[in-house]
Design a protein around this motif. Structure first.
Motif, short mmCIF file in Angstrom:
data_model
loop_
_atom_site.label_atom_id
_atom_site.label_comp_id
_atom_site.label_asym_id
_atom_site.label_seq_id
_atom_site.Cartn_x
_atom_site.Cartn_y
_atom_site.Cartn_z
N VAL A 51 -13.27 4.97 1.79
CA VAL A 51 -11.87 5.38 1.68
C VAL A 51 -10.96 4.16 1.72
N LEU A 52 -11.27 3.22 2.61
CA LEU A 52 -10.46 1.99 2.70
C LEU A 52 -10.53 1.20 1.40
N ALA A 53 -11.71 1.12 0.79
CA ALA A 53 -11.85 0.39 -0.48
C ALA A 53 -11.01 1.02 -1.58
N LEU A 54 -10.96 2.35 -1.61
CA LEU A 54 -10.15 3.05 -2.62
C LEU A 54 -8.66 2.73 -2.42
N ILE A 55 -8.21 2.80 -1.16
CA ILE A 55 -6.81 2.49 -0.87
C ILE A 55 -6.49 1.04 -1.25
N VAL A 56 -7.37 0.13 -0.89
CA VAL A 56 -7.14 -1.29 -1.18
C VAL A 56 -7.13 -1.54 -2.69
N TRP A 57 -8.02 -0.88 -3.43
CA TRP A 57 -8.05 -1.05 -4.89
C TRP A 57 -6.74 -0.63 -5.52
N ILE A 58 -6.22 0.54 -5.12
CA ILE A 58 -4.95 1.02 -5.66
C ILE A 58 -3.81 0.08 -5.26
N TYR A 59 -3.83 -0.35 -4.00
CA TYR A 59 -2.78 -1.24 -3.50
C TYR A 59 -2.78 -2.58 -4.23
N MET A 60 -3.96 -3.14 -4.47
CA MET A 60 -4.03 -4.45 -5.11
C MET A 60 -3.58 -4.41 -6.56
N ALA A 193 -3.35 -16.10 -9.95
CA ALA A 193 -4.75 -15.96 -9.50
C ALA A 193 -4.79 -14.96 -8.35
N CYS A 194 -4.12 -13.83 -8.55
CA CYS A 194 -4.03 -12.81 -7.51
C CYS A 194 -5.43 -12.36 -7.09
N ALA A 195 -5.66 -12.36 -5.78
CA ALA A 195 -7.00 -12.03 -5.28
C ALA A 195 -7.38 -10.60 -5.63
N LYS A 196 -8.64 -10.42 -6.02
CA LYS A 196 -9.15 -9.10 -6.39
C LYS A 196 -10.47 -8.80 -5.70
N GLY A 197 -10.71 -9.48 -4.59
CA GLY A 197 -12.02 -9.36 -3.97
C GLY A 197 -12.07 -8.43 -2.78
N GLY A 198 -11.14 -7.46 -2.68
CA GLY A 198 -11.14 -6.57 -1.53
C GLY A 198 -12.42 -5.76 -1.43
N GLY A 199 -12.92 -5.25 -2.55
CA GLY A 199 -14.14 -4.47 -2.53
C GLY A 199 -15.34 -5.28 -2.08
N THR A 318 3.72 1.47 5.72
CA THR A 318 5.03 1.45 5.08
C THR A 318 5.13 0.31 4.08
N ALA A 319 4.63 -0.87 4.45
CA ALA A 319 4.66 -2.01 3.54
C ALA A 319 3.83 -1.76 2.29
N VAL A 320 2.64 -1.17 2.47
CA VAL A 320 1.78 -0.86 1.32
C VAL A 320 2.48 0.11 0.39
N LEU A 321 3.12 1.13 0.94
CA LEU A 321 3.83 2.12 0.12
C LEU A 321 5.01 1.47 -0.62
N LEU A 322 5.71 0.56 0.05
CA LEU A 322 6.84 -0.13 -0.60
C LEU A 322 6.36 -0.99 -1.76
N ILE A 323 5.26 -1.71 -1.57
CA ILE A 323 4.72 -2.55 -2.65
C ILE A 323 4.22 -1.69 -3.79
N PHE A 324 3.55 -0.59 -3.45
CA PHE A 324 3.06 0.32 -4.49
C PHE A 324 4.23 0.91 -5.28
N ALA A 325 5.28 1.32 -4.59
CA ALA A 325 6.45 1.91 -5.27
C ALA A 325 7.12 0.88 -6.15
N THR A 326 7.20 -0.37 -5.69
CA THR A 326 7.81 -1.43 -6.49
C THR A 326 7.01 -1.67 -7.77
N GLY A 327 5.67 -1.67 -7.64
CA GLY A 327 4.82 -1.87 -8.82
C GLY A 327 4.97 -0.76 -9.82
#
Length: 333
Positions: A51-60, A193-199, A318-327
């Motif tokens: 579940v965390l990996a899914l959230i992180v993937w969407i967030y990144m 070079a935005c990091a993409k290695g969360g998974g 809250t920060a994750v939601l703000l970044i997601f909404a901005t994107g």
């Protein structure tokens, strides 16, 4: 950005992995205090991290489209200040738990604060190189730990409790939390070079957690679930040849991971503060971090810190939601 602040993508992933790995050795604050049997722990950890990996993937994906706005940066700075204070409280409690001869609390906290502050001041590049060395030491520590308890391992110690899906789901929900280091991962690299290695980081953590809980249950059997710090317990039981007490070696490595984690939080705070409020004096973010962390620390010290943990998690979400909404707004535009 100064040269000392530059960091390669692989170095950043290693730094984040080292910070996240701390929770595998030091029972993290805010989690359930009881240790689960290995079978249930592996299944619930797999569900939790999936579940965390899914959230992180969407967030990144959202973070890669646009860096954090001022509002998200301010919220994240608050979350990191709370995180640093909680980690220092947890680190001091772990130190008091494992050490026979202890430093005064004030001296221990001062040393941790100065070391982490200096690490953040040295820049992300220096922290990334240091994390690589500490990860190598951690690998050696785990190998020595396994070798030292090898004569005590018994397959008959493995427990086979019923693992119902409902129980696994409850255990995963009880242990779920949003790690600040994963939120920082796409924000500390250059945007090109935005990091993409969360998974990859999450998968590696899952592998280490499986290894440690199986090793603990093979060694302790049913007593494994009764331990407050199970990895430290098996470290105390192990020995190689004339070296009958190796736990001090392992604890030293784990405390280095702890220092890297706190230093990463400091570095993230300073980077985000500069992003939101470009200072004329580069020392201003350091003093801001000092004031906020000390304030949160004394507010939470020797009290019920559960509220502080939920404040941290609320700010991170809250920060994750703000970044997601901005994107998403940028994509529509």
């Amino acid at each position: 950005m100064n040269q000392s602040e530059r960091i390669e993508q692989k170095q950043l992933q290693g730094l984040v992995f080292a910070a996240f790995l701390t929770d595998s050795f030091i029972q993290p604050f805010g989690q359930r205090s009881s240790v689960l049997p290995a079978r249930v722990a592996i299944l619930s950890s797999g569900l939790q991290l999936a579940v965390l990996a899914l959230i992180v993937w969407i967030y990144m994906r959202a973070a890669a489209k646009r860096g954090p706005g001022r509002a998200a940066s301010v919220v994240l700075c608050g979350a990191l200040a709370v995180s640093i204070a909680l980690e220092m409280i947890q680190g001091e409690r772990f130190y008091s738990y494992v050490m026979d001869q202890q430093l005064p609390v004030a001296l221990f906290l001062a040393l941790v604060f100065v070391a982490a502050w200096y690490g953040a001041y040295s820049g992300l590049g220096a922290l990334g190189r240091t994390a690589r060395v500490i990860l190598a030491l951690t690998t050696v520590s785990v190998i020595l730990l396994a070798a030292s308890v090898a004569p005590q391992l018994r397959f008959s110690h493995l427990q086979t409790p019923p693992a119902e899906l409902r129980e696994i789901g409850r255990a995963a929900a009880a242990q779920f939390y949003l790690p600040p280091e994963l939120v920082l991962l796409p924000l500390l690299a250059d945007r090109k070079a935005c990091a993409k290695g969360g998974g990859r980081v999450i998968g590696s953590i899952f592998a280490v957690n499986c290894l440690l809980c199986v090793l603990g249950e093979l060694t302790l059997g049913p007593a494994y679930t009764q331990q407050t710090q199970p990895v430290f317990t098996i470290a105390r039981l192990g020995g190689l040849s004339v070296f009958r007490r190796m736990d001090a070696l392992h604890v030293g490595v784990w405390l280095l991971l702890f220092l890297i984690k706190v230093a990463l939080y400091f570095a993230g705070f300073i980077r985000l503060w500069k992003h939101s409020f470009p200072p004329k004096n580069e020392h201003v973010p350091f003093w801001a971090a000092l004031v906020l962390v000390v304030g949160v620390f004394f507010a939470a010290w020797n009290r019920n810190e559960t509220w502080a943990f939920w404040v941290q998690q609320g700010l991170l979400a809250t920060a994750v939601l703000l970044i997601f909404a901005t994107g998403r707004r940028r994509k529509k535009a």
